[in-house]
Write a protein that holds these residues in place. Sequence first.
Motif, short mmCIF file in Angstrom:
data_model
loop_
_atom_site.label_atom_id
_atom_site.label_comp_id
_atom_site.label_asym_id
_atom_site.label_seq_id
_atom_site.Cartn_x
_atom_site.Cartn_y
_atom_site.Cartn_z
N LEU A 8 0.86 -1.18 0.00
CA LEU A 8 0.00 0.00 0.00
C LEU A 8 0.89 1.23 0.00
N LEU A 9 0.69 2.10 -0.98
CA LEU A 9 1.43 3.35 -1.06
C LEU A 9 0.53 4.46 -0.53
N SER A 32 -8.85 14.01 -10.02
CA SER A 32 -8.99 13.39 -8.71
C SER A 32 -7.76 13.73 -7.89
N TYR A 33 -7.98 14.34 -6.72
CA TYR A 33 -6.87 14.63 -5.81
C TYR A 33 -7.25 14.19 -4.41
N LEU A 34 -6.44 13.32 -3.84
CA LEU A 34 -6.63 12.85 -2.47
C LEU A 34 -5.46 13.34 -1.64
N GLU A 35 -5.75 14.16 -0.65
CA GLU A 35 -4.69 14.75 0.18
C GLU A 35 -3.93 13.68 0.95
N ASP A 36 -4.64 12.67 1.45
CA ASP A 36 -4.01 11.53 2.12
C ASP A 36 -4.51 10.27 1.43
N GLY A 37 -3.98 10.04 0.24
CA GLY A 37 -4.47 8.97 -0.59
C GLY A 37 -3.78 7.65 -0.33
N ALA A 38 -4.33 6.61 -0.91
CA ALA A 38 -3.75 5.27 -0.76
C ALA A 38 -3.96 4.48 -2.04
N LEU A 39 -2.91 3.81 -2.45
CA LEU A 39 -2.96 2.87 -3.58
C LEU A 39 -2.64 1.48 -3.05
N TRP A 40 -3.61 0.60 -3.13
CA TRP A 40 -3.44 -0.78 -2.68
C TRP A 40 -3.07 -1.61 -3.91
N LEU A 41 -1.87 -2.19 -3.90
CA LEU A 41 -1.33 -2.91 -5.04
C LEU A 41 -1.34 -4.41 -4.79
N GLU A 42 -1.87 -5.16 -5.74
CA GLU A 42 -1.88 -6.63 -5.67
C GLU A 42 -1.55 -7.18 -7.05
N ASP A 43 -0.64 -8.14 -7.11
CA ASP A 43 -0.31 -8.83 -8.36
C ASP A 43 0.07 -7.86 -9.47
N LYS A 45 -0.98 -4.89 -10.02
CA LYS A 45 -2.05 -4.00 -10.45
C LYS A 45 -2.61 -3.22 -9.28
N VAL A 46 -3.42 -2.22 -9.60
CA VAL A 46 -4.09 -1.44 -8.57
C VAL A 46 -5.32 -2.23 -8.12
N HIS A 47 -5.31 -2.64 -6.87
CA HIS A 47 -6.45 -3.38 -6.31
C HIS A 47 -7.54 -2.43 -5.85
N ALA A 48 -7.12 -1.34 -5.22
CA ALA A 48 -8.08 -0.34 -4.73
C ALA A 48 -7.37 0.99 -4.60
N VAL A 49 -8.14 2.07 -4.70
CA VAL A 49 -7.61 3.42 -4.55
C VAL A 49 -8.63 4.24 -3.77
N GLY A 50 -8.14 5.05 -2.85
CA GLY A 50 -9.06 5.86 -2.06
C GLY A 50 -8.33 6.61 -0.98
N ASP A 51 -9.10 7.21 -0.06
CA ASP A 51 -8.50 7.86 1.10
C ASP A 51 -7.88 6.80 2.00
N ALA A 385 0.09 -1.23 -12.10
CA ALA A 385 0.56 -0.32 -11.06
C ALA A 385 1.88 0.32 -11.46
N ASP A 386 1.79 1.28 -12.38
CA ASP A 386 2.94 2.10 -12.79
C ASP A 386 2.75 3.48 -12.18
N ILE A 387 3.68 3.87 -11.31
CA ILE A 387 3.49 5.05 -10.47
C ILE A 387 4.78 5.83 -10.41
N VAL A 388 4.68 7.15 -10.43
CA VAL A 388 5.82 8.01 -10.17
C VAL A 388 5.55 8.78 -8.88
N VAL A 389 6.55 8.87 -8.04
CA VAL A 389 6.47 9.59 -6.77
C VAL A 389 7.34 10.84 -6.89
N LEU A 390 6.70 11.99 -6.84
CA LEU A 390 7.39 13.26 -7.05
C LEU A 390 7.67 13.96 -5.72
N ASP A 391 8.78 14.67 -5.69
CA ASP A 391 9.21 15.39 -4.50
C ASP A 391 9.12 16.89 -4.77
#
Length: 451
Positions: A8-9, A32-43, A45-51, A385-391
């Motif tokens: 989970l990211l 879509s913008y989630l201030e405290d978001g979560a990406l649940w990754l399984e296998d 892929k994205v399994h779920a996305v939300g707060d 589940a291809d994701i970039v994390v920006l600083d």
Amino acid sequence: MTDPRPALLRGPLVRLLDDPGEDDRPAPGSLSYLEDGALWLEDGKVHAVGDYAELAPRLPAGIEVVDYSGKLLMPGFIDSHVHFVQLDILASYGRQLLDWLNDYTFPEECRFAERAHGEAVAEAFLDEQLRVGTTTAQVFCSSHPQSVDAFFSAARRRGLRMLAGKVLMDRNAPDALTDSVASGVADSERLIADWHGNDRLGYSLTPRFAPTSTRAQLEATGAILRAAPDLHLQTHLAENIGEIAWVAELFPEARDYLDVYERFGLAGPRSTFAHGIHLDQPMRERLAGAGANIAFCPTSNLFLGSGLFDRLACREAGLATSLASDVGAGTDLSGFATLKAAYQVGQLLGQPLTAWQGFYRLTLGNARALRLDQHIGALRPGQEADIVVLDPAATPLLARRTARIGKPDSLDQARLGELLFALMMLGDDRSVFATWAGGECVHRRESDGTR
């Protein structure tokens, strides 16, 4: 590759879920913008996305939680047109297009006759792509089939979604680089059988551009495409005034440059035409009717002095556009550099690029243009589940600018837009904190900003 472990990211999460339009504020439903978001990754892929607060109680015991608070999560960047075989001539003294090909490109591509050289450059190229947050690209290899094998082998080991193809070129190039109609078909068919649909890989038929292919080769390419419409096609179109005049001499029967490709069935819904600077509106409308896209390559267009791309004329015609680095004539693999140059080109034409439109094009917009949006581009459940994390504080100057903007909340589109625009103009490879591909972290920036 082994199956990635569930994870989970957690962190601020930005996604463009539709074309945001050209206004200062994104169209309703596109952001879509989630201030405290979560990406649940399984296998992978994205399994779920939300707060995070909503997903946390549902998480299985022991799942890895990676906290990216203070960073910014978004879909991995996509580059619709790039030459991996030109990595080592990046930043060679600029000339006009045809001089560039003869002085730099052709001599460099001759080196890819050696498989070992192709393997070394493919590894370096993919290292750089992941370091700048690019998880998918449509790639020109050289005319040597072993260059395609080298690239796809390296991409498959890393679990990446990539499109690529062998350059088809049977005239107007050095003998060491030209193929024939028969050998080009045989090589392409073998490569398609070996690699197309292999894990996350797809094949792009790749005639370099009309002047380097005979009519017979273009006809043969069209026949392959008609027999397998799930293939992609990539080539160049109307980049340079001298190039256009040359095409007119070589194909006097064609009414214009685009007609050369149309005659052989090469303009279709999976066709990418790089540059497309010098088109009239009827040509744009014909491309739109075919479902093709134009790859806007701003750093390359500026570097070679080719011209200014009219993005809004394409929109008016209903023609899809994508964003591309076009390295080696392009000056940087980073999507941030592409966005910055695209904004500057737009300013010169009175059509500045908003941050919303820029990051849409770099993610879901490019995925749609390449017909890959069922797999990537928006981090919807079920997508890869291809994701970039920006600083946003990656450099001292960027940190000063983003500190002045402040932290946006989930309802503050204006502040979020400012933050994205600051990244668009001041970001570079140091702004990429981490890159995930297929549910695994494939790049992590070290504390000193190196890989």
